[in-house]
Design a protein around this motif. Structure first.
Motif: not given
Length: 152
Positions: A70-73, A86-92, A104-107
């Motif tokens: 929920r932050y600008r990376p 816009q929030p994004y989802t990170l996946v390990a 990586g990011q989720a699609a």
């Protein structure tokens, strides 16, 4: 003028491969696999090897962990500071064959509500950013249930 497709991080994947995969390296001496790739020496502290071969990593793995951003990376992520965030989802993702976890990011469209630890995900190509000259390519993790069916 046509834009040039460029990987956001050169050498980490082949954006034009028919069988899209992340690219790692394997030590010839001990068999350890690395991602991000290592081209100079074996990162295994118990190995003095310095001969590494490029290897494509598994396309599928299981969700090891996930979170929403929920932050600008920071870079290399590119975003317009004037646009609403816009929030994004990170996946390990755990790759069983390589015995490693890759982040990586989720699609696009995949949120934390659509993920569970242990669920199968698949690597898919994506676009991180576009500008007047380039299309910056990347990879995403997509739940297998949402992936297009594989050809028989």
């Amino acid at each position: 003028m046509p834009r040039t497709r460029k990987p956001v991080v050169p050498g980490w994947f082949d954006q034009d491969a028919a069988d899209f995969r992340l690219l790692g390296t394997r030590c010839r001496a001990c068999g350890s696999v690395f991602f991000p790739r290592e081209d100079s020496f074996c990162r295994n502290p118990g190995c003095a090897g310095d001969e590494l071969d490029e290897v494509p990593l598994s396309r599928r793995g299981t969700v090891w962990s996930y979170t929403d951003g929920r932050y600008r990376p920071p870079a290399p992520y590119v975003s317009d500071p004037d646009a609403p965030w816009q929030p994004y989802t990170l996946v390990a993702v755990e790759l069983a064959a390589e015995r490693m976890v890759v982040l990586g990011q989720a699609a696009p469209g995949v949120t934390v509500d659509g993920l569970t630890v242990g669920a199968e995900v698949e690597l898919v190509p994506g676009v991180l950013h576009e500008d007047a000259e380039h299309i910056w390519t990347t990879w995403y993790w997509q739940p297998v249930a949402a992936a297009a069916p594989e050809a028989s």
